[in-house]
Design a protein around this motif. Structure first.
Motif, PDB file in Angstrom:
ATOM      1  N   TRP A 173       0.812  -1.214   0.000  1.00 32.04           N
ATOM      2  CA  TRP A 173       0.000   0.000   0.000  1.00 32.04           C
ATOM      3  C   TRP A 173       0.848   1.267   0.000  1.00 32.04           C
ATOM      4  O   TRP A 173       0.332   2.362   0.196  1.00 32.04           O
ATOM      5  CB  TRP A 173      -0.890   0.015   1.231  1.00 32.04           C
ATOM      6  CG  TRP A 173      -0.112  -0.170   2.507  1.00 32.04           C
ATOM      7  CD1 TRP A 173       0.767   0.718   3.082  1.00 32.04           C
ATOM      8  CD2 TRP A 173      -0.100  -1.324   3.347  1.00 32.04           C
ATOM      9  NE1 TRP A 173       1.323   0.186   4.220  1.00 32.04           N
ATOM     10  CE2 TRP A 173       0.801  -1.066   4.417  1.00 32.04           C
ATOM     11  CE3 TRP A 173      -0.764  -2.553   3.304  1.00 32.04           C
ATOM     12  CZ2 TRP A 173       1.048  -2.001   5.425  1.00 32.04           C
ATOM     13  CZ3 TRP A 173      -0.504  -3.462   4.310  1.00 32.04           C
ATOM     14  CH2 TRP A 173       0.379  -3.188   5.357  1.00 32.04           C
ATOM     15  N   PRO A 175      -8.070  -1.319   4.658  1.00 29.03           N
ATOM     16  CA  PRO A 175      -9.191  -2.264   4.581  1.00 29.03           C
ATOM     17  C   PRO A 175      -8.871  -3.447   3.669  1.00 29.03           C
ATOM     18  O   PRO A 175      -8.293  -3.283   2.592  1.00 29.03           O
ATOM     19  CB  PRO A 175     -10.326  -1.415   3.997  1.00 29.03           C
ATOM     20  CG  PRO A 175      -9.990  -0.016   4.400  1.00 29.03           C
ATOM     21  CD  PRO A 175      -8.490   0.058   4.339  1.00 29.03           C
ATOM     22  N   GLY A 176      -9.241  -4.640   4.119  1.00 31.37           N
ATOM     23  CA  GLY A 176      -9.014  -5.842   3.330  1.00 31.37           C
ATOM     24  C   GLY A 176      -7.605  -6.370   3.382  1.00 31.37           C
ATOM     25  O   GLY A 176      -7.305  -7.412   2.801  1.00 31.37           O
ATOM     26  N   ALA A 177      -6.709  -5.653   4.080  1.00 35.47           N
ATOM     27  CA  ALA A 177      -5.304  -6.087   4.170  1.00 35.47           C
ATOM     28  C   ALA A 177      -4.922  -6.369   5.621  1.00 35.47           C
ATOM     29  O   ALA A 177      -4.745  -7.512   6.020  1.00 35.47           O
ATOM     30  CB  ALA A 177      -4.382  -5.040   3.554  1.00 35.47           C
ATOM     31  N   CYS A 221      -7.993  -6.005  11.137  1.00 38.58           N
ATOM     32  CA  CYS A 221      -8.635  -7.184  11.718  1.00 38.58           C
ATOM     33  C   CYS A 221      -8.422  -7.125  13.227  1.00 38.58           C
ATOM     34  O   CYS A 221      -7.604  -6.344  13.724  1.00 38.58           O
ATOM     35  CB  CYS A 221      -8.054  -8.475  11.146  1.00 38.58           C
ATOM     36  SG  CYS A 221      -6.278  -8.688  11.443  1.00 38.58           S
ATOM     37  N   TYR A 258      -1.526  -2.434  -3.900  1.00 33.63           N
ATOM     38  CA  TYR A 258      -2.858  -2.739  -3.366  1.00 33.63           C
ATOM     39  C   TYR A 258      -3.781  -1.544  -3.560  1.00 33.63           C
ATOM     40  O   TYR A 258      -3.401  -0.399  -3.319  1.00 33.63           O
ATOM     41  CB  TYR A 258      -2.747  -3.086  -1.886  1.00 33.63           C
ATOM     42  CG  TYR A 258      -4.004  -3.616  -1.269  1.00 33.63           C
ATOM     43  CD1 TYR A 258      -4.368  -4.945  -1.413  1.00 33.63           C
ATOM     44  CD2 TYR A 258      -4.842  -2.785  -0.526  1.00 33.63           C
ATOM     45  CE1 TYR A 258      -5.524  -5.444  -0.842  1.00 33.63           C
ATOM     46  CE2 TYR A 258      -5.987  -3.275   0.061  1.00 33.63           C
ATOM     47  CZ  TYR A 258      -6.325  -4.601  -0.098  1.00 33.63           C
ATOM     48  OH  TYR A 258      -7.471  -5.079   0.474  1.00 33.63           O
ATOM     49  N   THR A 300      -7.808  -0.178  -2.728  1.00 36.56           N
ATOM     50  CA  THR A 300      -9.075  -0.373  -2.047  1.00 36.56           C
ATOM     51  C   THR A 300      -9.648   0.984  -1.688  1.00 36.56           C
ATOM     52  O   THR A 300      -9.012   2.019  -1.923  1.00 36.56           O
ATOM     53  CB  THR A 300      -8.895  -1.228  -0.777  1.00 36.56           C
ATOM     54  OG1 THR A 300     -10.177  -1.561  -0.236  1.00 36.56           O
ATOM     55  CG2 THR A 300      -8.089  -0.483   0.281  1.00 36.56           C
TER      56      THR A 300
END
Length: 299
Positions: free
Chosen positions: A34, A224-226, A229, A271, A273
């Motif tokens: 990113w 987000p999405g990487a 979490c 990446y 997003t």
């Protein structure tokens, strides 16, 4: 002694306290998918090609000795495999479709630019930030620059990914007022997959800064999405709570500024997003503060 620099940003308000000049170093040991400064990946000078600006004048092909530029039926063909990074093409490009990234500067030349804004540093409590890329990949030059910044009674900040030579890090710490220290992923698997290198040396170097009582802000890109979490949220909080040298946590929401630059440099695989929602970022801050008891802000 010279260093490879790709940009100097004056009047920055986001890379440390007060008004700052940010010196961006070329070269980085990691390859975060990113990254918003992909021009800092390579230590070598590079040519950026903005195809939409090309008017097909052919001046670049006329001066390119390696044959990297050619025109076929009016179309500009740029073969990076042949490019030697001499920058001759960028110097004659009238539309700035080609630009040169990376210049060798001495400590004196960098300081001359820095000192232009000395009154603003004094008034705002600002100073100088070394960024990149990874500034401590050019450690000797970075340390020499930090010494001169200290000699001028200016404050310094070093932004580091932590994947650096331990001895050089500790040398730099003697002349550094604040570290912006990256915490990008939690666990070896996530860190290798997203950042292109191990996490263990990063955490080991953070422990070394703890031992010498450095002052550290933990900087955490949120993608987000990487890496967003529960495991990573708890990893940030756990790390911030473990080290007394960490005075604050900063969450950095993903943005797309690096994607266009990567395309112009011929770098694939970055990446993409949507940036995280502000409400989500605020929730992450609250959760991290609750878990570690330290201030967490959105940068």
């Amino acid at each position: 002694m010279t260093g490879s620099i790709f940009h100097m940003q004056r009047f920055s308000l986001f890379d440390g306290p007060g008004v700052r000049t940010v010196v961006f170093f070329k070269g980085c040991p990691l390859r975060c998918v990113w990254c918003h400064n992909p021009e800092g990946f390579s230590a070598a000078p590079q040519v950026m090609y903005h195809a939409a600006r090309c008017i097909g004048c052919g001046d670049c092909a006329a001066v390119c000795k390696s044959g990297a530029h050619a025109f076929t039926q009016g179309a500009h063909m740029y073969d990076r495999r042949l490019c030697t990074g001499c920058g001759a093409c960028a110097s004659v490009c009238c539309t700035q479709a080609l630009s040169f990234v990376g210049i060798q500067l001495s400590v004196e030349e960098v300081m001359a630019e820095i000192m232009k804004d000395e009154p603003f540093y004094r008034e705002s409590g600002g100073g100088v930030t070394l960024s990149g890329g990874e500034p401590l990949l050019q450690a000797d030059f970075a340390i020499a620059l930090l010494k001169e910044i200290r000699r001028q009674n200016l404050t310094s900040c070093v932004e580091t990914c932590g994947m650096v030579d331990p001895d050089k890090l500790l040398q730099a710490a003697q002349f550094t007022d604040l570290f912006y220290y990256d915490y990008k992923a939690t666990g070896e698997e996530m860190h290798r997959r997203l950042c292109g290198g191990p996490q263990a040396p990063v955490l080991e170097n953070l422990a070394r800064l703890e031992a010498v009582r450095a002052r550290v802000v933990l900087r955490c890109p949120m993608v987000p999405g990487a890496n967003i979490c529960e495991e990573h949220i708890r990893g940030i909080a756990g790390t911030a709570g473990k080290y007394t040298c960490i005075c604050q946590v900063q969450l950095e929401p993903f943005h797309r500024l690096g994607l266009g630059k990567a395309e112009k440099l011929g770098i694939d695989g970055m990446y993409d997003t949507e940036p995280p929602e502000r409400a989500d970022m605020e929730h992450y801050c609250e959760e991290i503060t609750r878990l570690c008891g330290k201030k967490c802000v959105i940068s």
